[in-house]
Design a protein around this motif. Structure first.
Motif, mmCIF file in Angstrom:
data_model
loop_
_atom_site.group_PDB
_atom_site.id
_atom_site.type_symbol
_atom_site.label_atom_id
_atom_site.label_comp_id
_atom_site.label_asym_id
_atom_site.label_seq_id
_atom_site.Cartn_x
_atom_site.Cartn_y
_atom_site.Cartn_z
ATOM 1 N N ASP A 21 70.062 56.789 -14.688
ATOM 2 C CA ASP A 21 70.892 55.698 -14.242
ATOM 3 C C ASP A 21 71.808 56.169 -13.132
ATOM 4 O O ASP A 21 72.312 57.269 -13.121
ATOM 5 C CB ASP A 21 71.699 55.110 -15.403
ATOM 6 C CG ASP A 21 72.493 56.166 -16.139
ATOM 7 O OD1 ASP A 21 72.080 57.331 -16.112
ATOM 8 O OD2 ASP A 21 73.514 55.818 -16.739
ATOM 9 N N GLY A 59 65.170 53.842 -9.422
ATOM 10 C CA GLY A 59 64.085 52.994 -8.944
ATOM 11 C C GLY A 59 63.689 53.234 -7.504
ATOM 12 O O GLY A 59 62.814 52.552 -6.990
ATOM 13 N N ARG A 77 74.283 48.781 -6.631
ATOM 14 C CA ARG A 77 73.194 49.143 -7.532
ATOM 15 C C ARG A 77 73.682 49.793 -8.813
ATOM 16 O O ARG A 77 72.949 49.834 -9.794
ATOM 17 C CB ARG A 77 72.230 50.095 -6.809
ATOM 18 C CG ARG A 77 71.584 49.484 -5.583
ATOM 19 C CD ARG A 77 70.799 50.526 -4.810
ATOM 20 N NE ARG A 77 69.629 50.977 -5.537
ATOM 21 C CZ ARG A 77 68.422 50.448 -5.443
ATOM 22 N NH1 ARG A 77 68.217 49.413 -4.648
ATOM 23 N NH2 ARG A 77 67.405 50.930 -6.126
ATOM 24 N N ARG A 83 71.242 47.844 -10.639
ATOM 25 C CA ARG A 83 70.236 48.506 -11.475
ATOM 26 C C ARG A 83 70.824 49.106 -12.742
ATOM 27 O O ARG A 83 70.145 49.199 -13.753
ATOM 28 C CB ARG A 83 69.572 49.630 -10.684
ATOM 29 C CG ARG A 83 68.302 49.350 -9.929
ATOM 30 C CD ARG A 83 68.294 48.168 -9.061
ATOM 31 N NE ARG A 83 67.106 48.141 -8.207
ATOM 32 C CZ ARG A 83 66.958 47.314 -7.204
ATOM 33 N NH1 ARG A 83 67.913 46.442 -6.914
ATOM 34 N NH2 ARG A 83 65.868 47.320 -6.465
ATOM 35 N N SER A 84 72.055 49.579 -12.673
ATOM 36 C CA SER A 84 72.649 50.309 -13.789
ATOM 37 C C SER A 84 74.077 49.824 -14.017
ATOM 38 O O SER A 84 74.860 49.727 -13.078
ATOM 39 C CB SER A 84 72.641 51.813 -13.490
ATOM 40 O OG SER A 84 73.352 52.528 -14.476
ATOM 41 N N GLN A 137 67.947 42.424 -11.382
ATOM 42 C CA GLN A 137 67.297 43.711 -11.183
ATOM 43 C C GLN A 137 67.786 44.790 -12.150
ATOM 44 O O GLN A 137 67.378 45.946 -12.053
ATOM 45 C CB GLN A 137 67.535 44.206 -9.742
ATOM 46 C CG GLN A 137 67.074 43.253 -8.663
ATOM 47 C CD GLN A 137 65.578 43.055 -8.681
ATOM 48 O OE1 GLN A 137 64.825 43.987 -8.961
ATOM 49 N NE2 GLN A 137 65.131 41.852 -8.380
ATOM 50 N N MET A 163 68.243 47.485 -14.831
ATOM 51 C CA MET A 163 67.253 48.283 -15.551
ATOM 52 C C MET A 163 67.863 49.037 -16.730
ATOM 53 O O MET A 163 67.208 49.225 -17.747
ATOM 54 C CB MET A 163 66.590 49.273 -14.585
ATOM 55 C CG MET A 163 65.906 48.605 -13.408
ATOM 56 S SD MET A 163 65.375 49.767 -12.132
ATOM 57 C CE MET A 163 63.956 50.495 -12.909
ATOM 58 N N ARG A 216 63.890 42.716 -15.993
ATOM 59 C CA ARG A 216 63.595 44.103 -15.633
ATOM 60 C C ARG A 216 64.348 45.112 -16.501
ATOM 61 O O ARG A 216 64.153 46.312 -16.345
ATOM 62 C CB ARG A 216 63.947 44.351 -14.163
ATOM 63 C CG ARG A 216 63.089 43.578 -13.170
ATOM 64 C CD ARG A 216 63.146 44.219 -11.812
ATOM 65 N NE ARG A 216 62.527 45.544 -11.799
ATOM 66 C CZ ARG A 216 62.637 46.407 -10.792
ATOM 67 N NH1 ARG A 216 63.368 46.084 -9.738
ATOM 68 N NH2 ARG A 216 62.046 47.574 -10.837
#
Length: 768
Positions: A340, A345, A657, A682-683, A704, A706, A728
């Motif tokens: 993370d 990604g 992100r 993302r994190s 997005q 994750m 995702r």
């Protein structure tokens, strides 16, 4: 550290294909053996070691990664470790790596442990926890036996050890369960080829290709991927049937095994490469074989070795284009950032498959590209003594890498001086020490006399003092001092002499040490470094901030500022008036109690070059009269005590992100993520937000995302319902949360189970 990432590489160049249809029956068999009994001691006849054997190129690692990340399997275990096993590994180092992966908080402690202490610690961890340990590419029985003393017997532990090896006989000698990997059958082979190939063929060509794929690739996913990569990047879409027939004729001879089949296809792809791409591949094959190589490091080395000319208008972009070409042919494996953080990604590193590396290593000495001989030598995991010197004794050596941590032999410990002497290597341009522990002994003689040296690196080493002779390397263009994070390096005040430096990477922790009177409180002078383009880990407490003004070519910078709002203000002013386009800041103990500090805070959040911000300290509220940088990809706030929900503001940062809010970064009771917020996140980590009670996530938010981690938020009642729409999301980590929160995620009747039922991985670590 600011890094480039490959943006144009399709997913098929990373792990080949992950669908179950491309795995044989051994996947189900291993899954059954991995699943633990619900309770009590291991069942009779149970073996805690599972050896998976098969030649390179069949997808052993791909299969084990699939199992390692499987939700049903991971929920059975508490601790996890995945370790690559080099042929001549040091047992103590492998033990350290396993312990750190099982319990990351032990990273500092393990460096001081002896072999016996590490073995005892590993045994204790496995007796107390259910561990899943993967050992990749075990090759030496003696080394395995030395390592196995740290693994309890099957009747005492519920740990599972998965290992891969190439030979069946070796696997059987290790003991435990032995399973072989099957090649793909004809149907699977052709289906995989169709999945990867991007172009279409007429019926005749298609029939011929099917014969090649099913008859010459021997069921190897690697061979199929490289063949498809070659065809995708060769002008065959409108070609005559004769060209496909010609390919078949080149592959006409039946290869005796998978290794030869793969390397035959590699040779065809290699033969059709432009000379420059051949040269880049050969250089890559001579770099350390273990692990991966960061893209920027590779680009710089290509340039300093003249593989890519500095006369190019933008040599770094040329290097990126070359690597992209190799990746699209599946000759180079691009590796995604999995941990993370802001880079999750994205492709930040690469490596060669062992079979591909073996092929290029064999031809590297014989194949002259543009009449230039490769003089790159890697000495893996050898002590730098007379034996190593004999291996590298060559007057035309241009590139040299020493890799691997080791304990110095007795003769070196006695003399305090390494027996390698660099004074004869006049042409050396690239010198790298990777992962070497220099405690108790000195660097090799003559480094300061390497007048042609352009690149010097000590990544992951333990080096407490840099010699003052380093200042004699006046042509040096890259100096990488990023040693182990727990190592404090003393740097002599000589860097200002290196006027050609373009990239300077400081350690995470360092101090200035005057080489004459050993004063450690001096600041490092960087006043003459006008050619710098990249500056990493600049510490305002150790270096003169005013010397930044001379760096007129600086483009990327990361800096640490402790307490001083004056130093922070000066860095922001410099950034605004310079060419810096990527700025990462780690601001510690910064408390906004005055108008001056609030003014600097506004400038900080409004800095257009800011890409990463770690901010520790009380700020109470975010600036509302400035537009946050659209370049921001990472924000970490700690102890900020924000009174208003920061999510509406942070959610509008277009490229964010990674977001971490910890230690009462927010002291309100409610938090909300709107339906169009956090489009690229993302994190997300929420830790020690003691007042947080409710969190609302609307459908459409964080599309997005994750990885989500929630830790020590004692009053948070439940997971937000909107998480079930985050398609995702692949990992949820719950740490030290109240029992009532955990209960909502357990069993089929748990009230929050439906919100995360699509997740492949849920980790719950109770505080008890």
């Amino acid at each position: 550290r600011p890094q480039r990432s490959m943006k144009h590489i399709p997913p098929t160049t990373s792990p080949l294909v992950e669908e179950d249809e491309f795995f044989g029956p051994e996947k189900e068999e291993i899954t059954k053996k991995l699943l633990l009994p619900e309770s009590g001691a291991p069942a009779s006849g149970w073996a805690h070691v599972i050896s998976v054997w098969g030649p390179w190129g069949l997808g052993k690692i791909r299969l084990l990664k699939k199992l390692y990340n499987d939700f049903e399997i991971r929920r059975q275990f508490q601790c996890f470790a995945w370790v690559y096993m080099p042929a001549d590994f040091e047992t103590r180092n492998i033990m350290q790596t396993i312990v750190v992966q099982l319990v990351p908080s032990m990273r500092k402690r393990v460096t001081k442990m002896s072999f016996l202490e590490l073995a005892e610690e590993l045994i204790s961890l496995q007796l107390e926890n259910k561990c899943l340990i993967v050992l990749s590419d075990v090759r030496d029985l003696k080394n395995w036996r030395m390592l196995s003393v740290a693994f309890p017997t099957a009747d005492k532990t519920r740990t599972r050890i998965l290992l891969t090896t190439r030979e069946r006989e070796f696997a059987e000698r290790i003991g435990g369960d032995v399973l072989g990997i099957s090649p793909l059958d004809d149907k699977q082979s052709w289906k995989l080829f169709e999945r990867i190939i991007d172009i279409s063929f007429n019926q005749h060509a298609k029939k011929t290709l099917k014969e090649i794929v099913t008859g010459r690739c021997k069921g190897s996913p690697l061979a199929i991927a490289i063949l498809a990569g070659y065809l995708n990047n060769t002008d065959t879409s409108n070609s005559s049937n004769s060209e496909i027939d010609s390919l078949k004729s080149h592959l006409q001879d039946e290869q005796p095994d998978i290794t030869h089949a793969v390397q035959k296809i590699v040779s065809i792809s290699y033969a059709h490469l432009p000379d420059k791409l051949k040269e880049c591949l050969l250089y890559l094959a001579h770099l350390p074989s273990e692990g991966e190589l960061h893209l920027d490091d590779l680009y710089v080395r290509w340039i300093y070795e003249d593989t890519i000319s500095k006369a190019e208008q933008n040599p770094m972009e040329v290097a990126e284009h070359y690597l992209e070409e190799l990746a699209l042919r599946n000759l180079v494996q691009m590796l995604e950032q999995e941990q993370d953080g802001p880079s999750i990604g994205t492709f930040l590193s690469c490596k060669l498959h062992p079979l591909v590396r073996e092929f290029f290593t064999k031809i590297g000495d014989a194949d002259k590209v543009n009449t230039k001989e490769f003089m790159s030598v890697t000495v893996p995991r050898l002590p730098l003594n007379s034996r190593a010197y004999q291996l590298i004794d060559h007057p035309n050596l241009r590139s040299l890498t020493f890799a691997g941590t080791f304990e110095p032999p007795p003769e070196i410990l006695t003399s305090k001086q390494l027996l390698v002497d660099f004074t004869e290597f006049y042409l050396l341009r690239v010198l790298e020490f990777y992962g070497i522990d220099f405690r108790g002994w000195d660097l090799p003689r003559g480094i300061g006399q390497l007048i042609e040296l352009r690149y010097l690196s000590f990544q992951r080493c333990y080096l407490e003092k840099l010699p003052s002779s380093i200042g004699e390397l006046i042509l040096l263009e890259t100096l990488d001092l990023r040693v182990e994070p727990n190592c404090i390096m003393a740097i002599p005040n000589v860097l200002w002499k290196m006027t050609k430096l373009e990239r300077l990477y400081f350690p995470a922790r360092f101090q200035c040490a005057d080489s004459n009177n050993n004063k450690k409180n001096n600041r490092l002078s960087l006043k003459n470094l006008g050619e710098l383009q990249v500056l990493v880990n600049f510490d305002a407490q150790v270096c003169h901030v005013r010397h930044l003004q001379a760096m007129t070519k600086l483009e990327e910078m990361s800096a640490v500022v402790v307490e001083s709002h004056i130093d922070l203000d000066a860095i922001l002013d410099y950034t605004r008036s310079s060419l810096v386009r990527r700025l990462s800041l780690d601001v510690r103990n910064f408390n906004c109690y005055s108008e001056n500090t609030r003014t600097v805070l506004a400038k900080l959040f409004g800095c257009e070059a800011l890409v990463s911000l770690h901010l520790e300290g009380y700020i109470k509220k975010l600036p509302t009269d400035v537009a946050l940088s659209y370049k921001l990809v990472e924000i970490v706030l700690s102890g900020s005590e924000l009174e208003s929900d920061p999510m509406p503001i942070f959610g509008q940062i277009a490229n964010l992100r990674s977001l971490v809010l910890c230690k009462d970064a927010y002291v309100g009771t409610g938090m909300k993520c709107g339906r169009t917020s956090f489009g690229e996140l993302r994190s997300l980590k929420l830790r020690s937000l003691r007042n947080l009670e409710t969190w609302d996530v609307e459908e459409g938010a964080m599309p997005q995302l994750m990885i989500l981690s929630i830790e020590k938020c004692a009053r948070l009642e439940m997971l937000p319902a909107g998480l079930e729409y985050v398609a995702r999301l692949r990992e949820l980590k719950i740490v030290s949360m109240p029992p009532r929160f955990e209960e909502r995620l357990q069993g089929e009747e748990g009230e929050d189970v439906r919100k995360v039922k699509q997740l492949p991985r849920i980790i719950i670590c109770s505080s008890v």
